[in-house]
Write a protein that holds these residues in place. Structure first.
Motif, PDB file in Angstrom:
ATOM      1  N   TYR A 185       0.869  -1.172   0.000  1.00 29.46           N
ATOM      2  CA  TYR A 185       0.000   0.000   0.000  1.00 29.46           C
ATOM      3  C   TYR A 185       0.907   1.222   0.000  1.00 29.46           C
ATOM      4  CZ  TYR A 185      -3.655   3.315   1.343  1.00 29.46           C
ATOM      5  OH  TYR A 185      -4.536   4.373   1.367  1.00 29.46           O
ATOM      6  N   SER A 187       2.138   3.656   1.450  1.00 31.60           N
ATOM      7  CA  SER A 187       2.267   4.272   2.773  1.00 31.60           C
ATOM      8  C   SER A 187       3.234   5.451   2.731  1.00 31.60           C
ATOM      9  CB  SER A 187       2.768   3.225   3.775  1.00 31.60           C
ATOM     10  OG  SER A 187       3.324   3.829   4.920  1.00 31.60           O
ATOM     11  N   ASP A 322      -8.383   9.192  -0.950  1.00 32.46           N
ATOM     12  CA  ASP A 322      -7.410   8.309  -1.599  1.00 32.46           C
ATOM     13  C   ASP A 322      -6.021   8.914  -1.416  1.00 32.46           C
ATOM     14  OD1 ASP A 322      -6.461   6.161  -3.010  1.00 32.46           O
ATOM     15  OD2 ASP A 322      -7.234   6.784  -4.965  1.00 32.46           O
ATOM     16  N   VAL A 323      -5.004   8.132  -1.732  1.00 33.11           N
ATOM     17  CA  VAL A 323      -3.644   8.652  -1.717  1.00 33.11           C
ATOM     18  C   VAL A 323      -3.500   9.648  -2.860  1.00 33.11           C
ATOM     19  CG1 VAL A 323      -2.677   6.588  -0.630  1.00 33.11           C
ATOM     20  CG2 VAL A 323      -2.848   6.702  -3.127  1.00 33.11           C
ATOM     21  N   THR A 329      -7.232  12.282   2.771  1.00 32.63           N
ATOM     22  CA  THR A 329      -8.027  11.875   3.933  1.00 32.63           C
ATOM     23  C   THR A 329      -8.107  12.980   4.979  1.00 32.63           C
ATOM     24  OG1 THR A 329      -8.213  10.254   5.732  1.00 32.63           O
ATOM     25  CG2 THR A 329      -5.990  10.742   4.949  1.00 32.63           C
ATOM     26  N   VAL A 352      -8.587   5.360   3.360  1.00 28.31           N
ATOM     27  CA  VAL A 352      -7.211   5.423   3.871  1.00 28.31           C
ATOM     28  C   VAL A 352      -7.126   4.956   5.322  1.00 28.31           C
ATOM     29  CG1 VAL A 352      -5.214   6.917   4.255  1.00 28.31           C
ATOM     30  CG2 VAL A 352      -6.680   7.281   2.256  1.00 28.31           C
ATOM     31  N   TYR A 353      -7.992   5.515   6.201  1.00 29.38           N
ATOM     32  CA  TYR A 353      -8.008   5.118   7.622  1.00 29.38           C
ATOM     33  C   TYR A 353      -9.386   4.583   7.987  1.00 29.38           C
ATOM     34  CZ  TYR A 353      -3.577   7.556   8.181  1.00 29.38           C
ATOM     35  OH  TYR A 353      -2.267   7.952   8.070  1.00 29.38           O
TER      36      TYR A 353
END
Length: 455
Positions: A185, A187, A322-323, A329, A352-353
């Motif tokens: 993912y 991150s 989204d990223v 987020t 995301v969370y």
């Protein structure tokens, strides 16, 4: 010496008294005026850590007066680094010529303050051959495991001892070596970890599935100034060629796009008009599109962005976090407050969370109509599908908000509660506001500049 102003509620042991930790808000008044936003919280702290990579002096400009800067400064000092902070000018000077391993007891005193200590791993391994990482803090908004960080360090040749009673002991007596690393993912933290560890590793490192947030690209710019060789492919792949040594840097931070969007949402929720000095368009394009769809107006200038409520009804929207380059987020929580005043049904799908909607309960108690669902109410592939997380929200408006007592749950949720209190009719008491100091510089002063009735 630090010349940052003393943050209310921040004593030497970082424990605030009750009276200092409560903000009394008389809401229902539009926020109007101009405020200035400085550098990005999510970049500045990482650039300060990057200074550890090189003996010599680094200078970081446009630094905000936030608690995370104090925490990282203290962590650096514990490791023998000389840190001078000029809060008025927003300049941090870091001399990392002499680096030492901090005592476990000293590091542990700051262990619950943030998640920054894990990023000390790579620089300390290069400078000292070992690092100690205490228990980590941060906001309780969902799982943020450090497994990605530790896996990355292992692939680069580090030995990780997770059995240490006070934290994690990491060693690399023979140095780090480049490797192929894939993140399941994208991150942000694991991407930063890899960059900070790989720039001085022997050989080449290929990092695929990486995060490409603007704050990360600014970190890449800092590392390049220091002498690193990093290329970026369009498929989220970084290629890092290890170098033998790095030098200090001088760099001006990009503006905090999260804080800028938070004030924009405050203007919308309170039917106000706020000029955010320092805000820049490129990093905020996705937010600006949604802001316009909701019915907000904005004007981009060379000095910042003006956000205002033009009158009339706000419009409902459907968004998915989204990223980058998706909808961030950290933008959704403040915007949800404004969506309670939109005319119709809005949908927010958080990808995301998993626990980011915990902040909505007080909003409902204030009069908002918000329902949470475990189902994915969106089209994006979601890690939380068919799992027991309420990660989609349906907001029906407009609903009048009424003031009440509120407890701040986390950084972004806390500022969102503050926006709700400002938009609500009647008085509110917002408890635990010192948590907001982690990411919003002098927010009390800025609220007063905007005409808020606070005490």
């Amino acid at each position: 010496m630090d010349s940052f102003k003393k943050i209310p509620g921040q004593e030497e042991n970082d424990v605030s008294t009750d009276s200092e930790d409560i903000l009394h808000v008389n809401g229902g008044k539009p926020l109007n005026g101009a405020i200035k936003v400085r550098g990005a919280k999510n970049f500045v702290s990482k650039a300060m850590v990057a200074a550890l990579l090189a003996p010599g002096t680094s200078v970081l400009k446009n630094v905000p007066e936030i608690r995370d800067v104090h925490v990282v400064s203290d962590l650096l000092r514990l490791h023998g680094v000389n840190v001078n902070v000029d809060g008025e000018k927003g300049v941090v000077t870091i001399d990392a010529t002499h680096v030492k391993l901090a005592s476990v007891a000293d590091v542990d005193t700051l262990s619950g303050s943030s998640r920054i200590p894990i990023l000390f791993s790579g620089p300390l391994l290069h400078r000292l051959g070992e690092a100690f990482i205490p228990a980590l803090g941060g906001c309780a908004i969902g799982g943020r495991p450090i497994d990605f960080h530790l896996d990355t360090l292992r692939k680069l040749g580090a030995t990780v001892d997770k059995e240490h009673k006070d934290g994690i002991h990491i060693t690399a007596p023979n140095g780090l070596t480049g490797a192929k690393i894939h993140l399941p993912y994208p991150s942000v933290g694991a991407t930063e970890q890899t960059l900070l560890a790989a720039v001085l590793a022997e050989g080449k490192t290929e990092l695929s599935g990486a995060a490409i947030e603007p704050e990360i690209m600014d970190l890449v710019a800092v590392l390049q100034k220091m002498g690193a060789i990093i290329s970026v492919d369009v498929d989220r792949t970084f290629r890092i060629e290890g170098v033998k040594e790095l030098k200090g840097f001088t760099h001006t931070s990009l503006t905090d796009r999260i804080e800028a969007a938070s004030w924009a949402s405050a203007a919308l929720a309170t039917r106000g008009d706020i000029f955010v000095k320092g805000a820049t368009q490129p990093e905020m394009m996705t937010f600006l599109n949604v802001f316009r769809k909701v019915g907000g107006e904005f004007d981009v200038t060379d000095k910042g962005i003006r956000f205002w409520h033009p009158g009339g009804d706000l419009k409902p929207v459907a968004i998915e976090t989204d990223v980058h380059p998706g909808f961030m987020t950290d933008w959704q929580q403040p915007l949800v407050v404004a969506l309670t005043q939109a005319n119709g049904l809005s949908i927010v799908h958080e990808t995301v969370y998993e626990n980011r909607f915990g902040f909505t309960k007080p909003l409902v108690q204030m009069g908002a109509t918000i329902q949470l669902y475990r189902e994915c109410l969106g089209s994006l592939p979601c890690r939380f599908q068919q799992r027991n997380y309420k990660h989609s929200a349906v907001i029906f408006g407009p609903t009048p908000l009424t003031g009440r007592d509120i407890d701040v749950p986390d950084l972004r949720g806390g500022f969102s509660h503050l926006i709700a209190a400002l938009a609500a009719k009647g008085p509110s008491n917002v408890h635990g506001i010192s948590l907001i100091d982690r990411g919003y510089a002098d927010f009390r002063g800025k609220l007063r500049q905007l005409g808020a009735d606070i005490d």
